[in-house]
Design a protein around this motif. Structure first.
Motif, short mmCIF file in Angstrom:
data_model
loop_
_atom_site.label_atom_id
_atom_site.label_comp_id
_atom_site.label_asym_id
_atom_site.label_seq_id
_atom_site.Cartn_x
_atom_site.Cartn_y
_atom_site.Cartn_z
N ILE B 77 14.87 -3.42 26.92
CA ILE B 77 15.65 -2.18 26.85
C ILE B 77 16.84 -2.21 27.80
CG2 ILE B 77 13.64 -0.83 26.14
CD1 ILE B 77 13.84 0.61 28.84
N ARG B 78 16.74 -3.00 28.87
CA ARG B 78 17.87 -3.06 29.81
C ARG B 78 19.07 -3.70 29.15
NH1 ARG B 78 13.75 -4.16 33.74
NH2 ARG B 78 13.81 -6.38 33.35
N VAL B 79 18.85 -4.69 28.29
CA VAL B 79 19.97 -5.49 27.80
C VAL B 79 20.66 -4.90 26.58
CG1 VAL B 79 18.99 -7.60 28.73
CG2 VAL B 79 18.54 -6.99 26.35
N CYS B 80 20.07 -3.90 25.94
CA CYS B 80 20.68 -3.36 24.72
C CYS B 80 22.02 -2.71 25.04
CB CYS B 80 19.76 -2.35 24.06
SG CYS B 80 20.51 -1.63 22.58
N PRO B 81 23.12 -3.19 24.46
CA PRO B 81 24.43 -2.62 24.82
C PRO B 81 24.63 -1.19 24.35
CG PRO B 81 24.69 -4.21 23.06
CD PRO B 81 23.26 -4.28 23.48
N GLY B 102 22.53 -4.87 15.84
CA GLY B 102 22.06 -6.18 15.40
C GLY B 102 22.59 -7.34 16.21
N CYS B 103 22.82 -7.14 17.53
CA CYS B 103 23.35 -8.25 18.33
C CYS B 103 22.24 -9.22 18.74
CB CYS B 103 24.07 -7.73 19.58
SG CYS B 103 22.99 -6.98 20.81
N ARG B 104 20.99 -8.78 18.64
CA ARG B 104 19.81 -9.62 18.91
C ARG B 104 19.70 -10.06 20.37
NH1 ARG B 104 22.46 -11.36 15.03
NH2 ARG B 104 22.81 -13.50 15.67
N TYR B 105 20.31 -9.29 21.26
CA TYR B 105 20.13 -9.59 22.67
C TYR B 105 18.70 -9.27 23.09
CZ TYR B 105 21.83 -10.13 27.51
OH TYR B 105 22.05 -10.55 28.80
N THR B 107 16.01 -9.34 21.26
CA THR B 107 15.05 -10.34 20.76
C THR B 107 15.03 -11.56 21.67
OG1 THR B 107 16.74 -11.34 19.39
CG2 THR B 107 15.41 -9.66 18.35
N ASN B 108 16.20 -11.88 22.26
CA ASN B 108 16.28 -13.04 23.14
C ASN B 108 15.79 -12.74 24.54
OD1 ASN B 108 17.34 -14.52 21.10
ND2 ASN B 108 19.46 -14.20 21.72
N ALA B 109 15.85 -11.47 24.94
CA ALA B 109 15.42 -11.13 26.29
C ALA B 109 13.91 -10.93 26.36
CB ALA B 109 16.14 -9.87 26.76
N CYS B 110 13.27 -10.65 25.23
CA CYS B 110 11.82 -10.40 25.23
C CYS B 110 11.10 -11.72 25.44
CB CYS B 110 11.39 -9.78 23.90
SG CYS B 110 9.59 -9.67 23.76
#
Lengths: 466, 238
Positions: B77-81, B102-105, B107-110
């Protein structure tokens, strides 16, 4: 500083060759432009295809959610450090050899930033909602930091490109060729009066100082997109400076290539001389060594720490599936450029261009080798799915490259790619100024009259003796 | 305010995957063609994760059902822009499908890879159209989706309790995976209520949290398989 008005091109004397690309266009320009626009069209259709069917048309998968597009994003933003940063540093250092290369560098910055931003937009699952970053900004997200710093950089570097263009635009306006109204609008009533010159010098100096921290922040923040996560081999404190060094490295390389092409195509051998390539080649050599130092430090720390999650990614890069990419990167970023650039005999125009092409390939591989291996090997045991791009990603990547080259070519057809007034200024006053400056370093009473250099708050070339 | 959490007893779990199927149908998780599945594009909010331990001949495989762990300190949740994901006061890590770009940040941070992306328009072939759950929205292509702990069930349970003029009781709200588990290996409830079943199990010496050294503080707690570590918690017959 007296300034003559330019009624026609003869007044430019030998510098008239700098306006030649704007005055006359050869048919080969149109052929090349058409070929490049072919790539652009193909990329556009690839993007439409992706919009229609979804990101499933790319090679991305679970868990490799980021691939070519994000690699391109980091790569393009890296190249943008060519211009503004190098030109600003050279200006602030009073490096006299900068005069004919700054413009070529600054244009790279401004144009390539659009492709960096474009890469992210293409990567979005819902580009129609991209303005949500303004509507619902979450300032905890490094991606939003990116939005802020890239916008600031685009603004600052556009101003920094535009300011030194003004006197040259006025030359084109006074020449009275095509698009005079367009040039009159952009010249902002430039007459070259002493006051205008003074204001311009100050504005350029202020922007040169301002743009350096912004440029450094941009690539630092790009690295933090990766560094702020806990993912193996992304979570690294060294990433900020490592990415900045890589960015300047690829920036110098792209500048050298651009200069070589300009010099060849527009017959500017007298402006972009071997000495420019030699100097930039030396700078490229320094950055190749710096790049190696950072890469070595980063990988040795990971290896020595032996965190199992990190080691899995580490070995996939050094000996595993990504080994060809990793070692290819070491060869193209370090072995080849250092081999060419460390000897003065091979640090020629051809030599530096060969080294630069190698560096550009290598830096793209470096970005890929940072983005993909980490995602391929998550901490959670996952079935081995490998990422390889589809025609959509390759098409869009090629299209972005081609469109960038096209826009760069187009710029040279509207504005002088070598700064005319700065070259003239160099010819008229710089020699005397440098002599005074050197004299001011020396002990004893000044040998040249009025040679007391005042510390540079008044812009790059302000001297007490005037 | 309850803090919803789940306990999974790995000794009881038979890895029958009933929870996976229940989750797919309950939450309208779209189907994926076999060739897409081979590319690794399966969408599964809950996955039974095979973890291989040791090497041949002393090899064992642990199978653990892995939903979103609803971390108390979620890296996603921190990385979602755009703030499309967040944590509710009841501790559920939620996703706003209508805001996600849909930037998928995320998904990559999890670190658990528990966030899924819609690569295509959702696909529900044939009869599955009729099987769609009307309480759950179908996600469009290009957004990220994830386990919501069957949030629609919480909404319904709250409404029912309010209509009956009582407080929410234990067992009123249970996600589909927990409800279906034939081995009764999954427990669900309020981790902040010291008397609740899950709070008791979470204190068990067998309890562990997956990759807990990352500091994510998951609210899905596992009970280790094999030998009883403490003896405090005896296996219970279903």
């Amino acid at each position: 500083m007296e300034k003559k008005s330019h009624g026609n091109l003869e007044a430019l004397g030998p510098d008239a060759v700098l306006v030649q690309p704007i005055v006359a266009t050869r048919s080969s320009f149109y052929h090349l432009a058409l070929a490049l626009l072919g790539f652009t069209t193909f990329a556009f259709f690839a993007w439409l295809h992706q919009l229609r069917w979804g990101l499933g048309t790319t090679g991305l998968n679970v868990p490799v959610y980021w691939g070519f597009y994000i690699t391109n994003f980091v790569f393009f933003i890296g190249i943008s450090h060519a211009g503004t940063l190098i030109s600003a540093i050279l200006r602030l250092c009073h490096a006299e050899w900068r005069r004919s290369i700054t413009r070529a560098a600054e244009v790279i910055t401004v144009l390539v930033l659009f492709f960096g931003v474009g890469s992210v937009i293409v990567d979005l699952g819902r580009p129609d909602r991209m303005l949500n970053v303004l509507k619902h900004p979450n300032f905890h997200s490094p991606l939003l930091w990116d939005v802020c710093s890239v916008s600031a950089y685009l603004l600052a570097s556009s101003i920094y490109l535009y300011l030194p263009l003004i006197p040259d635009i006025a030359i084109l306006r006074d020449y009275g060729g095509k698009y005079t109204r367009f040039y009159r609008l952009l010249a902002l009533g430039w007459q070259g009066t002493k006051r205008q010159r003074h204001l311009l010098d100050r504005a350029i100096a202020v922007m040169a100082v301002l743009v350096i921290p912004i440029a450094i922040s941009v690539h630092t923040v790009v690295s933090w997109v990766f560094g702020m996560t806990v993912q193996p081999m992304w979570h690294s404190t060294i990433f900020g400076p490592y990415f900045v060094v890589g960015a300047i490295f690829s920036g110098i390389a792209s500048l050298i290539i651009a200069m070589a092409l300009i010099r060849r195509i527009y017959y500017l051998q007298h402006y972009l001389k071997a000495v420019h390539f030699d100097n930039l080649g030396t700078l490229l050599l320094v950055f190749a060594l710096l790049w190696f130092y950072f890469t070595f430090a980063e990988h040795l720390t990971t290896f020595y720490g032996r965190d199992p999650a990190h080691l899995v990614v580490f070995y996939s890069k050094l000996t595993g599936r990504y080994a060809p990419l990793f070692w290819g990167m070491v060869v193209t970023c370090f072995v080849i450029p250092v081999g060419i650039l460390c000897r003065r005999r091979t640090r020629t125009v051809t030599g530096t261009v060969a080294a630069s092409i190698s560096v550009l390939v290598g830096m793209w591989l470096e970005r890929f080798a940072i983005v993909v291996p980490t995602l391929s090997r998550p901490r959670v045991p996952w079935s081995k799915v490998f990422y390889s791009p589809t025609w959509v990603e390759i098409g869009i990547t090629l299209g972005f490259g081609a469109t960038f080259i096209f826009l760069y070519m187009l710029f040279t057809k509207f504005f002088p790619i070598v700064s005319i007034w700065e070259v003239q200024e160099g010819r008229e006053v710089a020699l005397e100024e440098v002599a005074k400056r050197i004299d001011s370093y020396m002990p004893g009473p000044p040998a040249v009259e009025g040679a007391r250099f005042t510390a540079g708050t008044e812009g790059a070339l302000q001297l007490e003796g005037e | 305010m309850p803090r919803w959490g789940m306990v999974v007893d790995l000794t009881k779990c038979t890895a029958c995957q009933a929870c996976v199927v229940a989750c797919q149908t309950e939450n309208n998780v779209p189907c994926v063609e076999p060739e897409q599945a081979a590319l690794g594009r399966i969408i599964s909010w809950l996955k039974v994760l095979p973890e291989i331990k040791g090497a041949y001949p002393r090899i064992s495989m642990q199978l653990m059902p892995l939903p979103c762990l609803h971390c108390d300190s979620p890296p996603c949740i921190r990385v979602c822009p755009v703030g499309a994901t967040g944590i509710t006061p009841e501790g559920v890590v939620r996703q706003i499908f209508a805001r996600c770009i849909g930037c998928r940040y995320c998904t990559n941070a999890c670190p658990y890879t528990r966030r899924m992306f819609n690569w295509y328009k959702p696909n529900f072939p044939g009869e599955l159209q009729q099987a769609l759950n009307p309480d759950v929205t179908v996600r469009p292509k290009g957004v990220v989706e994830k386990c919501t702990l069957c949030h629609h069930r919480l909404m319904q349970a709250k409404e029912r309790a309010r209509a009956e003029g009582r407080a929410l009781a234990e067992g009123d709200y249970v996600p589909a995976c927990v409800e279906i588990c034939p081995a009764n290996a999954m427990y669900f409830g309020d981790l902040d209520d010291p008397d609740s079943k899950v709070a008791g199990l979470a204190r068990s010496p067998r309890a562990f949290r997956y990759l807990e050294d990352l500091g994510t503080e998951p609210k899905v707690i596992y009970l280790t398989e094999g030998e009883w570590a403490g003896g405090k918690e005896k296996p219970r017959q279903p």
